[in-house]
Motif scaffolding. Structure first.
Motif, PDB file in Angstrom:
ATOM      1  N   ILE A 229      26.263  68.276  56.706  1.00  0.00           N
ATOM      2  CA  ILE A 229      25.057  68.071  57.519  1.00  0.00           C
ATOM      3  C   ILE A 229      24.204  66.951  56.933  1.00  0.00           C
ATOM      4  CG2 ILE A 229      22.893  69.112  58.281  1.00  0.00           C
ATOM      5  CD1 ILE A 229      24.372  71.778  58.470  1.00  0.00           C
ATOM      6  N   ASP A 230      23.963  67.011  55.610  1.00  0.00           N
ATOM      7  CA  ASP A 230      23.156  65.972  54.967  1.00  0.00           C
ATOM      8  C   ASP A 230      23.834  64.609  55.040  1.00  0.00           C
ATOM      9  OD1 ASP A 230      21.091  67.669  54.355  1.00  0.00           O
ATOM     10  OD2 ASP A 230      21.799  68.110  52.334  1.00  0.00           O
ATOM     11  N   GLU A 231      25.160  64.606  54.985  1.00  0.00           N
ATOM     12  CA  GLU A 231      25.894  63.349  55.090  1.00  0.00           C
ATOM     13  C   GLU A 231      25.671  62.715  56.458  1.00  0.00           C
ATOM     14  OE1 GLU A 231      28.057  60.222  53.668  1.00  0.00           O
ATOM     15  OE2 GLU A 231      27.598  62.013  52.494  1.00  0.00           O
ATOM     16  N   ARG A 232      25.667  63.515  57.495  1.00  0.00           N
ATOM     17  CA  ARG A 232      25.397  62.984  58.832  1.00  0.00           C
ATOM     18  C   ARG A 232      23.946  62.507  58.942  1.00  0.00           C
ATOM     19  NH1 ARG A 232      28.812  67.328  60.395  1.00  0.00           N
ATOM     20  NH2 ARG A 232      27.037  68.698  60.807  1.00  0.00           N
ATOM     21  N   VAL A 233      23.028  63.254  58.323  1.00  0.00           N
ATOM     22  CA  VAL A 233      21.613  62.878  58.375  1.00  0.00           C
ATOM     23  C   VAL A 233      21.385  61.533  57.689  1.00  0.00           C
ATOM     24  CG1 VAL A 233      19.316  63.460  57.517  1.00  0.00           C
ATOM     25  CG2 VAL A 233      20.716  65.221  58.584  1.00  0.00           C
ATOM     26  N   ILE A 234      21.919  61.379  56.479  1.00  0.00           N
ATOM     27  CA  ILE A 234      21.686  60.138  55.738  1.00  0.00           C
ATOM     28  C   ILE A 234      22.405  58.966  56.408  1.00  0.00           C
ATOM     29  CG2 ILE A 234      23.622  60.310  54.109  1.00  0.00           C
ATOM     30  CD1 ILE A 234      21.757  59.356  51.915  1.00  0.00           C
ATOM     31  N   GLY A 235      23.554  59.239  57.017  1.00  0.00           N
ATOM     32  CA  GLY A 235      24.263  58.177  57.719  1.00  0.00           C
ATOM     33  C   GLY A 235      23.503  57.689  58.934  1.00  0.00           C
ATOM     34  N   GLN A 236      22.976  58.616  59.727  1.00  0.00           N
ATOM     35  CA  GLN A 236      22.229  58.225  60.919  1.00  0.00           C
ATOM     36  C   GLN A 236      20.923  57.550  60.548  1.00  0.00           C
ATOM     37  OE1 GLN A 236      23.410  58.502  64.212  1.00  0.00           O
ATOM     38  NE2 GLN A 236      21.718  57.030  64.376  1.00  0.00           N
ATOM     39  N   LEU A 237      20.234  58.069  59.514  1.00  0.00           N
ATOM     40  CA  LEU A 237      18.997  57.443  59.061  1.00  0.00           C
ATOM     41  C   LEU A 237      19.258  56.011  58.614  1.00  0.00           C
ATOM     42  CD1 LEU A 237      16.021  57.441  58.248  1.00  0.00           C
ATOM     43  CD2 LEU A 237      16.689  58.555  56.095  1.00  0.00           C
ATOM     44  N   SER A 238      20.342  55.801  57.911  1.00  0.00           N
ATOM     45  CA  SER A 238      20.670  54.459  57.430  1.00  0.00           C
ATOM     46  C   SER A 238      20.983  53.513  58.589  1.00  0.00           C
ATOM     47  CB  SER A 238      21.849  54.525  56.456  1.00  0.00           C
ATOM     48  OG  SER A 238      21.521  55.290  55.321  1.00  0.00           O
ATOM     49  N   LEU A 239      21.722  54.008  59.574  1.00  0.00           N
ATOM     50  CA  LEU A 239      21.995  53.182  60.755  1.00  0.00           C
ATOM     51  C   LEU A 239      20.702  52.832  61.490  1.00  0.00           C
ATOM     52  CD1 LEU A 239      25.201  54.887  62.206  1.00  0.00           C
ATOM     53  CD2 LEU A 239      25.012  52.487  61.524  1.00  0.00           C
ATOM     54  N   ASP A 240      19.827  53.819  61.637  1.00  0.00           N
ATOM     55  CA  ASP A 240      18.554  53.572  62.316  1.00  0.00           C
ATOM     56  C   ASP A 240      17.713  52.550  61.551  1.00  0.00           C
ATOM     57  OD1 ASP A 240      19.277  55.441  64.211  1.00  0.00           O
ATOM     58  OD2 ASP A 240      18.061  57.057  63.374  1.00  0.00           O
ATOM     59  N   ALA A 241      17.686  52.694  60.229  1.00  0.00           N
ATOM     60  CA  ALA A 241      16.904  51.769  59.393  1.00  0.00           C
ATOM     61  C   ALA A 241      17.477  50.359  59.461  1.00  0.00           C
ATOM     62  CB  ALA A 241      16.887  52.265  57.953  1.00  0.00           C
ATOM     63  N   PHE A 242      18.793  50.257  59.465  1.00  0.00           N
ATOM     64  CA  PHE A 242      19.490  48.969  59.523  1.00  0.00           C
ATOM     65  C   PHE A 242      19.189  48.255  60.833  1.00  0.00           C
ATOM     66  CE2 PHE A 242      23.569  46.491  59.812  1.00  0.00           C
ATOM     67  CZ  PHE A 242      23.495  45.829  58.602  1.00  0.00           C
ATOM     68  N   LYS A 243      19.290  48.990  61.927  1.00  0.00           N
ATOM     69  CA  LYS A 243      19.056  48.391  63.240  1.00  0.00           C
ATOM     70  C   LYS A 243      17.576  48.090  63.471  1.00  0.00           C
ATOM     71  CE  LYS A 243      23.112  50.569  65.350  1.00  0.00           C
ATOM     72  NZ  LYS A 243      23.602  51.545  66.364  1.00  0.00           N
ATOM     73  N   ALA A 244      16.689  48.894  62.872  1.00  0.00           N
ATOM     74  CA  ALA A 244      15.250  48.697  63.076  1.00  0.00           C
ATOM     75  C   ALA A 244      14.793  47.324  62.622  1.00  0.00           C
ATOM     76  CB  ALA A 244      14.466  49.782  62.345  1.00  0.00           C
ATOM     77  N   VAL A 245      15.433  46.802  61.572  1.00  0.00           N
ATOM     78  CA  VAL A 245      15.054  45.481  61.074  1.00  0.00           C
ATOM     79  C   VAL A 245      15.984  44.383  61.603  1.00  0.00           C
ATOM     80  CG1 VAL A 245      13.847  46.304  59.034  1.00  0.00           C
ATOM     81  CG2 VAL A 245      16.307  45.933  58.902  1.00  0.00           C
ATOM     82  N   SER A 246      16.648  44.693  62.739  1.00  0.00           N
ATOM     83  CA  SER A 246      17.466  43.712  63.475  1.00  0.00           C
ATOM     84  C   SER A 246      18.696  43.248  62.710  1.00  0.00           C
ATOM     85  CB  SER A 246      16.605  42.492  63.883  1.00  0.00           C
ATOM     86  OG  SER A 246      15.538  42.882  64.711  1.00  0.00           O
ATOM     87  N   CYS A 247      19.227  44.121  61.854  1.00  0.00           N
ATOM     88  CA  CYS A 247      20.456  43.774  61.133  1.00  0.00           C
ATOM     89  C   CYS A 247      21.678  44.195  61.935  1.00  0.00           C
ATOM     90  CB  CYS A 247      20.478  44.457  59.764  1.00  0.00           C
ATOM     91  SG  CYS A 247      19.259  43.784  58.610  1.00  0.00           S
ATOM     92  N   ASN A 248      22.799  43.549  61.657  1.00  0.00           N
ATOM     93  CA  ASN A 248      24.044  43.878  62.352  1.00  0.00           C
ATOM     94  C   ASN A 248      25.239  43.418  61.534  1.00  0.00           C
ATOM     95  OD1 ASN A 248      22.943  41.134  63.624  1.00  0.00           O
ATOM     96  ND2 ASN A 248      25.177  41.075  63.682  1.00  0.00           N
ATOM     97  N   GLY A 249      26.396  43.872  61.922  1.00  0.00           N
ATOM     98  CA  GLY A 249      27.648  43.441  61.287  1.00  0.00           C
ATOM     99  C   GLY A 249      28.031  44.329  60.125  1.00  0.00           C
ATOM    100  N   TRP A 250      27.436  44.066  58.987  1.00  0.00           N
ATOM    101  CA  TRP A 250      27.711  44.880  57.812  1.00  0.00           C
ATOM    102  C   TRP A 250      26.534  44.745  56.852  1.00  0.00           C
ATOM    103  CZ3 TRP A 250      29.356  43.562  52.556  1.00  0.00           C
ATOM    104  CH2 TRP A 250      29.195  42.208  52.248  1.00  0.00           C
ATOM    105  N   GLY A 251      26.427  45.680  55.938  1.00  0.00           N
ATOM    106  CA  GLY A 251      25.341  45.649  54.971  1.00  0.00           C
ATOM    107  C   GLY A 251      25.262  46.969  54.233  1.00  0.00           C
ATOM    108  N   ARG A 252      24.120  47.207  53.612  1.00  0.00           N
ATOM    109  CA  ARG A 252      23.955  48.426  52.815  1.00  0.00           C
ATOM    110  C   ARG A 252      22.495  48.853  52.841  1.00  0.00           C
ATOM    111  NH1 ARG A 252      24.595  46.962  47.398  1.00  0.00           N
ATOM    112  NH2 ARG A 252      22.495  47.731  46.970  1.00  0.00           N
ATOM    113  N   VAL A 253      22.271  50.147  52.937  1.00  0.00           N
ATOM    114  CA  VAL A 253      20.927  50.711  52.921  1.00  0.00           C
ATOM    115  C   VAL A 253      20.798  51.596  51.689  1.00  0.00           C
ATOM    116  CG1 VAL A 253      19.256  52.143  54.156  1.00  0.00           C
ATOM    117  CG2 VAL A 253      20.819  50.653  55.434  1.00  0.00           C
ATOM    118  N   ASP A 254      19.741  51.394  50.910  1.00  0.00           N
ATOM    119  CA  ASP A 254      19.506  52.176  49.694  1.00  0.00           C
ATOM    120  C   ASP A 254      18.385  53.184  49.937  1.00  0.00           C
ATOM    121  OD1 ASP A 254      21.408  50.578  48.494  1.00  0.00           O
ATOM    122  OD2 ASP A 254      19.942  49.223  47.596  1.00  0.00           O
ATOM    123  N   LEU A 255      18.585  54.384  49.395  1.00  0.00           N
ATOM    124  CA  LEU A 255      17.640  55.471  49.611  1.00  0.00           C
ATOM    125  C   LEU A 255      17.480  56.306  48.350  1.00  0.00           C
ATOM    126  CD1 LEU A 255      20.133  55.595  51.974  1.00  0.00           C
ATOM    127  CD2 LEU A 255      18.314  56.768  53.216  1.00  0.00           C
TER     128      LEU A 255
END
Length: 321
Positions: A229-255
């Motif tokens: 469950i937490d893995e899905r939560v952190i994955g979705q949060l990271s995707l949301d954070a990545f897209k919020a700042v207009s990023c795409n393709g590939w990258g990394r989100v630190d938390l």
């Protein structure tokens, strides 16, 4: 189909030049193994217009830090009409600026630590006021640097003053942020997918440059200690954070995961993460079933689509995900 010639951009002028050279060399070997015609290209050594002279058709950006992740090289490549990997001008510029990233996340209601911005040396009274408003333990970061360069953890007014002075040697804008006690995680983004999270454990005060690149004492856990469950939560949060700042393709989100609240707290986005033997994206990709060459292939496909596939040797192809 027109012939594809790929330039791997590496090195550059930033404080992360040495890491970029290592990442670029690893990626260059992978691209060669895929059978794509390629050259290694260092913008510090050559003018970008040489890409035209070399008849380069596409670029894979492996430049870390300023000039490589801040939208500068992205804008230049667009002017040269050369398609490139990773985020565009806007996403790169926002993500490279930790303060602007936090502004966007706050506007979107995404969780991030308390902070303030500093543009000049501070006095003892100012330091004490900051500690009173944000907390006694703080992280001080240059707004535009990566790889933890110029970062410090502080616990006293004197340490805060010194850390601000250090950070100001790297950047004219400094982020002073609440220090979060808890486990640090990173989530790699590949296309529309979040790869398995990685948790990092270091004996250092925090996950600094030494812990990332110079020591063997850092422990990486992938899969991490999270349940499904937490893995899905952190994955979705990271995707949301990545897209919020207009990023795409590939990258990394630190938390961080705040041990007091159990909440995941966003730290920053890396639009051109390291691709060395010690880097985190390859570790996450391996857990997802990609070896290094396959990871590089997927980054290329996410940027250029199927146009890149005919240039790849048939015996290296793997199913797209």
């Amino acid at each position: 189909m027109n012939k594809i010639k790929l330039a791997i951009l590496l090195g550059g002028h930033s404080a992360e030049r040495e890491v970029s050279l290592a990442s670029g060399e690893a990626v260059f070997k992978a691209v060669q193994a895929l059978g794509i015609e390629c050259i290694a290209f260092d913008p510090k050594q050559h003018p970008l217009t040489k890409l035209i002279d070399e008849q380069v058709t596409h670029a894979m950006i492996m430049l870390h830090g300023r000039g490589g992740e801040d939208g500068t090289i992205q804008g230049a490549l667009e002017w040269l009409n050369i398609p490139y990997t990773g985020s565009g001008v806007l996403g790169s510029a926002i993500a490279m600026d930790k303060l602007h990233t936090k502004h966007v996340w706050q506007a979107c209601g995404l969780p991030t630590a308390k902070y303030t911005e500093i543009k000049a040396p501070i006095s003892v009274d100012e330091a004490q006021t900051i500690m009173l408003n944000i907390g006694p333990d703080l992280m001080v970061k240059p707004s535009h640097e990566g790889s933890s360069i110029g970062m410090s953890k502080t616990g006293t007014a004197e340490e805060l003053i010194s850390a601000v002075n250090t950070a100001l040697t790297y950047d004219e804008r400094v982020l002073i942020e609440q220090y979060i006690v808890g486990t640090e995680y990173t989530v790699s983004i590949l296309g529309e997918n979040a790869l398995p999270s990685i948790s990092m454990v270091t004996p250092n005060i925090f996950y600094d440059y030494e812990a990332k690149y110079q020591t063997n004492t850092t422990q990486y856990h992938c899969p991490s200690d999270l349940n499904d469950i937490d893995e899905r939560v952190i994955g979705q949060l990271s995707l949301d954070a990545f897209k919020a700042v207009s990023c795409n393709g590939w990258g990394r989100v630190d938390l961080m995961r705040d041990q007091k609240t159990d909440e995941f707290i966003l730290l920053e986005v890396n639009t051109v993460p390291g691709m060395t033997a010690k880097s985190l994206v390859p570790k996450a990709a391996k857990q997802a079933g990609y070896d290094f060459n396959e990871l590089v292939k997927q980054i290329l496909v996410s940027a250029f689509g199927t146009v890149i596939l005919p240039a790849i040797q048939a015996d290296t192809q793997v199913p797209l995900q």
